[in-house]
Design a protein around this motif. Sequence first.
Motif, mmCIF file in Angstrom:
data_model
loop_
_atom_site.group_PDB
_atom_site.id
_atom_site.type_symbol
_atom_site.label_atom_id
_atom_site.label_comp_id
_atom_site.label_asym_id
_atom_site.label_seq_id
_atom_site.Cartn_x
_atom_site.Cartn_y
_atom_site.Cartn_z
ATOM 1 N N LYS A 117 -5.990 -2.212 0.301
ATOM 2 C CA LYS A 117 -4.899 -3.150 0.581
ATOM 3 C C LYS A 117 -3.902 -2.568 1.574
ATOM 4 O O LYS A 117 -3.443 -3.250 2.488
ATOM 5 C CB LYS A 117 -4.168 -3.528 -0.714
ATOM 6 C CG LYS A 117 -4.947 -4.462 -1.594
ATOM 7 C CD LYS A 117 -4.177 -4.775 -2.860
ATOM 8 C CE LYS A 117 -5.045 -5.555 -3.829
ATOM 9 N NZ LYS A 117 -4.390 -5.756 -5.129
ATOM 10 N N ASN A 160 5.467 -2.527 -6.662
ATOM 11 C CA ASN A 160 5.937 -2.447 -5.261
ATOM 12 C C ASN A 160 7.423 -2.442 -5.219
ATOM 13 O O ASN A 160 8.107 -3.053 -5.935
ATOM 14 C CB ASN A 160 5.426 -3.620 -4.449
ATOM 15 C CG ASN A 160 3.932 -3.512 -4.193
ATOM 16 O OD1 ASN A 160 3.224 -2.784 -4.856
ATOM 17 N ND2 ASN A 160 3.476 -4.247 -3.223
ATOM 18 N N GLU A 181 -5.565 -2.321 5.043
ATOM 19 C CA GLU A 181 -5.729 -3.658 5.614
ATOM 20 C C GLU A 181 -4.406 -4.180 6.189
ATOM 21 O O GLU A 181 -4.370 -4.770 7.257
ATOM 22 C CB GLU A 181 -6.248 -4.598 4.524
ATOM 23 C CG GLU A 181 -6.607 -5.981 5.007
ATOM 24 C CD GLU A 181 -7.151 -6.821 3.865
ATOM 25 O OE1 GLU A 181 -6.486 -7.793 3.466
ATOM 26 O OE2 GLU A 181 -8.242 -6.476 3.361
ATOM 27 N N LYS A 182 -3.328 -3.926 5.478
ATOM 28 C CA LYS A 182 -2.002 -4.365 5.912
ATOM 29 C C LYS A 182 -1.572 -3.640 7.182
ATOM 30 O O LYS A 182 -0.947 -4.198 8.060
ATOM 31 C CB LYS A 182 -0.985 -4.123 4.792
ATOM 32 C CG LYS A 182 0.393 -4.634 5.097
ATOM 33 C CD LYS A 182 1.318 -4.377 3.923
ATOM 34 C CE LYS A 182 2.740 -4.803 4.266
ATOM 35 N NZ LYS A 182 3.681 -4.420 3.233
#
Length: 147
Positions: A21, A147, A24-25
Amino acid sequence: MKIVSNSLKETQKIASDLADKIAEKGPGKYAAVIALEGELGAGKTTFVQGFAKALGIKRHLTSPTFVLIKSYSLQATHYKLLIHIDAYRLKDYKDLIKLGVDKVVNDSGNIILIEWSDRVKKILPKKYIKVHIDHVSETERLIRIKN
């Protein structure tokens, strides 16, 4: 997010999914920082190993308990370096500042994993991912990612 892991392999898969993740970001304004917490033997280093493997690091990672910081070049992602920090032996965040960790955190090409991050909270950026791992049983772990 709360996830139960029943094995080392599952813990590494959870870490791998998080690495995917983040990769990918892609890079933001600052380094991507993952702050790992949990008691001794909870699985922080196992998590780091799964994370690193997902980013294409083939070497077997061990915790940098005595050298404090290890870095690994990244090829298969927009990030340049994976930096693994172990704050277990540190008195406080000032020990990391002496090592230039502020420059590392300000470099958007870095992904930083900090074991025992609760010992150096003052140097963590405003935005970071907290991973807390708790023992549930000999093989079971509760992993909380925030997060």
